[in-house]
Design an enzyme around this catalytic site. Structure first.
Site, short mmCIF file in Angstrom:
data_model
loop_
_atom_site.label_atom_id
_atom_site.label_comp_id
_atom_site.label_asym_id
_atom_site.label_seq_id
_atom_site.Cartn_x
_atom_site.Cartn_y
_atom_site.Cartn_z
N HIS A 35 -1.95 2.28 -6.52
CA HIS A 35 -2.56 1.07 -5.98
C HIS A 35 -2.73 -0.01 -7.06
O HIS A 35 -2.89 -1.19 -6.74
CB HIS A 35 -3.91 1.40 -5.35
N ARG B 95 0.87 -1.18 0.00
CA ARG B 95 0.00 0.00 0.00
C ARG B 95 0.90 1.23 0.00
O ARG B 95 2.04 1.20 0.47
CB ARG B 95 -0.90 0.02 1.24
N TYR C 165 -9.60 -10.96 -6.69
CA TYR C 165 -8.65 -11.16 -7.79
C TYR C 165 -8.94 -12.43 -8.59
O TYR C 165 -8.44 -12.59 -9.69
CB TYR C 165 -7.22 -11.19 -7.25
N ARG D 232 -0.33 -2.77 -6.64
CA ARG D 232 -0.71 -3.78 -5.64
C ARG D 232 -1.67 -4.80 -6.26
O ARG D 232 -1.53 -6.01 -6.06
CB ARG D 232 -1.33 -3.09 -4.44
N HIS E 194 -4.26 -9.09 4.04
CA HIS E 194 -5.72 -9.06 4.18
C HIS E 194 -6.13 -9.88 5.40
O HIS E 194 -5.70 -11.03 5.55
CB HIS E 194 -6.41 -9.64 2.94
N LYS F 36 -2.42 -2.23 8.11
CA LYS F 36 -3.55 -1.66 8.82
C LYS F 36 -3.63 -2.21 10.24
O LYS F 36 -3.33 -3.38 10.47
CB LYS F 36 -4.84 -1.96 8.06
#
Length: 325
Positions: A271, A178, A306, A274, A297, A202
């Site tokens: 992005h 990110r 994806y 990514r 994730h 995150k």
């Protein structure tokens, strides 16, 4: 934190309320800096909108909160500088907000009223019955490997900024970073000999991500010949520095990426690298769980987006990225 009696007379000045709310988000909820920024901005918009109508956050009704959200969606609720300090609107006035943005706004409003209830500033949550808009899952934009090569190959300069940019974007693609993860990367997170970085994602969740030989070579070159010139005072622990010697910001990365993509003739955002990283891995035979771990994730359903890309496109990526020898 002391509890204040509920009612209009007990409502603190809005900047003070936002300051207390910030402490709660950072210390109690342990939210990421980006989440704190969004929640505070939306709370500032709400408080300014209420103040302009003589309403108080401790007594506002559900229908009034809904009216705020309607105004916010239309781009008519914002610019609360006078009422709430420096929380300025980043959305042009009268600009319709997207479904994704509105979902974030509603989540921010929910969080703010939960805070007021937790602090016993009001007995209920007027936003409780307001549902967060369901987001449309758009397929991610992905570059073909040839486009990635063209983008990266366009940065062939020998000046410090060019060396930095090549290393930066090689690493973003090689690790699926990110933009905030790349911007905040520090020396204690990089293991150059092992070709691994420790990424803080995150909610401060950490993951180990390997990077390729090309990224390692470009990073070594930047650290040897580019970063010393940019370092100036030499005090920053950030790997990637701005021309002023401080850690490069997310905005700075956006600007550099935009300049390079125009030169390379590639239509993409940062992005997109990514997304491309994940798609190329899956096209090459990587399993979904591995890609989930590499991307950081928390829920594998996020990674599954994806797998929804057309099989023909995946086949093309595989042929180009993993050609038969």
């Amino acid at each position: 934190m002391s509890k204040a009696p509920m009612g209009p007379a007990a409502t603190r000045a809005e900047p003070d309320l936002l300051s207390c709310y910030r402490v709660h988000l950072v210390a109690a909820r342990r939210r990421s800096p980006l989440t704190v920024e969004v929640y505070l901005r939306e709370a500032g918009f709400l408080l300014a909108w209420l103040a302009s109508r003589g309403l108080e956050p401790v007594t506002v009704r559900s229908d009034e909160v809904l009216a705020f959200l309607v105004a916010r969606q239309a781009g008519l609720a914002g610019r609360p500088r006078e009422a709430a300090g420096n929380y300025e609107d980043s959305v042009p006035e009268a600009a319709q907000l997207t479904r994704k943005t509105m979902a974030r706004v509603v989540s921010s409003v929910h969080a703010f009223f939960k805070y007021l209830r937790l602090e016993e500033r009001r007995p209920d949550d007027p936003s409780a019955l307001i549902e967060t808009p369901r987001q449309e899952r758009n397929l991610p934009s992905v570059l073909a490997p040839g486009e990635v090569d063209r983008f990266l190959g366009s940065m062939d300069g020998e000046d410090p900024r060019s060396l930095r940019d090549r290393a930066l974007f090689e690493l973003i693609y090689s690790c699926g970073l990110r933009i905030s993860e790349a911007s905040s990367l520090c020396f204690d997170q990089v293991y150059l000999d092992e070709r691994v970085i420790r990424v803080r994602g995150k909610r401060k969740k950490e993951r180990l991500v390997p990077f390729g030989q090309e990224a390692a070579a470009r990073l070594s070159d930047y650290l040897a010949r580019g970063r010393p010139w940019l370092a100036k005072s030499g005090r920053s622990e950030r790997v990637f520095l701005s021309q002023g010697g401080r850690g490069i910001s997310r905005k700075g990365i956006w600007k550099r990426f935009d300049l390079v993509r125009k030169t390379a003739g590639v239509d993409a955002k940062v992005h997109t690298f990514r997304h491309s990283f994940a798609t190329h891995l899956l096209a090459g035979g990587a399993d979904l769980r591995t890609v989930q771990e590499l991307l950081g994730h928390s829920d594998i359903s996020t990674t599954q987006i994806y797998t929804h890309i057309e099989p023909e496109a995946l086949g093309e990526y595989h042929d180009q990225y993993f050609p038969r020898r």
